[in-house]
Design a protein around this motif. Structure first.
Motif, PDB file in Angstrom:
ATOM      1  N   LEU A  31       4.859  -7.642   5.063  1.00  0.00           N
ATOM      2  CA  LEU A  31       5.522  -7.571   6.368  1.00  0.00           C
ATOM      3  C   LEU A  31       6.031  -6.159   6.645  1.00  0.00           C
ATOM      4  N   LEU A  32       6.573  -5.497   5.622  1.00  0.00           N
ATOM      5  CA  LEU A  32       7.028  -4.113   5.795  1.00  0.00           C
ATOM      6  C   LEU A  32       5.852  -3.185   6.105  1.00  0.00           C
ATOM      7  N   LEU A  33       4.714  -3.437   5.467  1.00  0.00           N
ATOM      8  CA  LEU A  33       3.524  -2.629   5.739  1.00  0.00           C
ATOM      9  C   LEU A  33       3.069  -2.799   7.182  1.00  0.00           C
ATOM     10  N   ILE A  34       3.052  -4.034   7.659  1.00  0.00           N
ATOM     11  CA  ILE A  34       2.658  -4.292   9.051  1.00  0.00           C
ATOM     12  C   ILE A  34       3.650  -3.636  10.011  1.00  0.00           C
ATOM     13  N   LEU A  35       4.945  -3.753   9.711  1.00  0.00           N
ATOM     14  CA  LEU A  35       5.978  -3.161  10.569  1.00  0.00           C
ATOM     15  C   LEU A  35       5.841  -1.644  10.619  1.00  0.00           C
ATOM     16  N   LEU A  36       5.635  -1.006   9.459  1.00  0.00           N
ATOM     17  CA  LEU A  36       5.496   0.450   9.429  1.00  0.00           C
ATOM     18  C   LEU A  36       4.251   0.895  10.180  1.00  0.00           C
ATOM     19  N   THR A  37       3.155   0.163  10.012  1.00  0.00           N
ATOM     20  CA  THR A  37       1.915   0.526  10.704  1.00  0.00           C
ATOM     21  C   THR A  37       2.070   0.424  12.217  1.00  0.00           C
ATOM     22  N   LEU A 230       6.821   2.801   0.244  1.00  0.00           N
ATOM     23  CA  LEU A 230       6.104   1.532   0.298  1.00  0.00           C
ATOM     24  C   LEU A 230       4.944   1.519  -0.710  1.00  0.00           C
ATOM     25  N   ALA A 231       4.264   2.648  -0.868  1.00  0.00           N
ATOM     26  CA  ALA A 231       3.171   2.728  -1.845  1.00  0.00           C
ATOM     27  C   ALA A 231       3.699   2.556  -3.271  1.00  0.00           C
ATOM     28  N   ILE A 232       4.849   3.165  -3.560  1.00  0.00           N
ATOM     29  CA  ILE A 232       5.445   3.022  -4.894  1.00  0.00           C
ATOM     30  C   ILE A 232       5.827   1.570  -5.156  1.00  0.00           C
ATOM     31  N   LEU A 233       6.426   0.928  -4.149  1.00  0.00           N
ATOM     32  CA  LEU A 233       6.787  -0.484  -4.304  1.00  0.00           C
ATOM     33  C   LEU A 233       5.545  -1.345  -4.506  1.00  0.00           C
TER      34      LEU A 233
END
Length: 252
Positions: A31-37, A230-233
């Motif tokens: 969800l965080l990835l979608i939000l950031l994108t 986000l990539a590290i997580l």
């Protein structure tokens, strides 16, 4: 006739073996990835100026479509080419007066070197307004170009006086979504006749200036840092998932 049960893919099998906590963390990460994108895409649409070529000849016009996520007052500028070190007095000089001229309704600024006059009619949807080019601004110039901000045309006989500030005084607005702008040259000074320039539609979001409604996108100037976190997580979650469900090794 009996149907054989569907077989799970290796990915589905590993997902089922994950703990509930890891599943929740993966869902939150996605969800965080979608939000950031999504927000980064809106950010990119909000920080880029739109430009189009325009010839400074009375009657010449140009059109362009602009898409912005939020409605906001529109601002414009003309960008002129120059060689490094070239002096172009016909573009004027941004030397503000010690005391601004006072007006009862619309404030204004007067300049001793206003530059050659330029008047452009701006039309969008059911709105239209005439703009004039202010003197060249050094803060918006570089070695190869120089800019003249556009401000609403000020009626009167004094060519050295300009409406100020431009955005606060204009009813021309960029709508939320797509807007079709049309620019028509109405008047131009003799030394600038026929010159090809770039007309800039300024972005509503900048590092130092933000239009109303865009402040929530300002943190996206640091989107590469957010993407790195986000990539590290994601890498940490992958490591934890592989520890929980190591891949099967083929039997010898």
């Amino acid at each position: 006739m009996q149907t054989s049960p569907s077989r799970s893919t290796p990915l589905q099998s590993r997902w089922k073996k994950l703990s509930a906590g890891l599943r929740i963390m993966w869902i939150l990460w996605l969800l965080l990835l979608i939000l950031l994108t999504a927000t980064t895409a809106l950010f990119q649409l909000s920080v880029r100026p739109v430009q189009l070529a325009l010839t400074l000849t009375a009657g010449q016009s140009a059109e362009v479509s602009v898409w912005r996520p939020i409605a906001h007052p529109a601002s414009f500028a003309l960008q002129f080419a120059r060689t490094p070190g070239q002096s172009r007095p016909e573009l004027g000089e941004w030397v503000p007066p010690a005391v601004p001229a006072q007006g009862p309704a619309v404030p204004s600024l007067a300049f001793s070197k206003p530059g050659e006059p330029i008047k452009i009619l701006v039309q969008v949807a059911d709105q239209q307004l005439a703009y004039s080019a202010m003197p060249a601004s050094n803060s918006e110039s570089d070695g190869n170009t120089v800019q003249r901000p556009l401000t609403p045309w000020k009626d009167g006989s004094n060519p050295e006086t300009f409406t100020w500030p431009p955005v606060a005084s204009t009813p021309i607005a960029q709508a939320s979504g797509k807007s079709q702008f049309r620019f028509t040259v109405q008047e131009v000074g003799p030394h600038l006749q026929g010159e090809s320039v770039q007309l800039l539609i300024e972005p509503p979001l900048g590092f130092k200036s933000v239009q109303p409604g865009y402040s929530w996108l300002w943190p996206l100037f640091f989107w590469p840092s957010f993407a790195a976190v986000l990539a590290i997580l994601g890498a940490l979650l992958l490591w934890m998932s592989l520890r929980r469900c190591p891949p099967k090794t083929p039997a010898p």
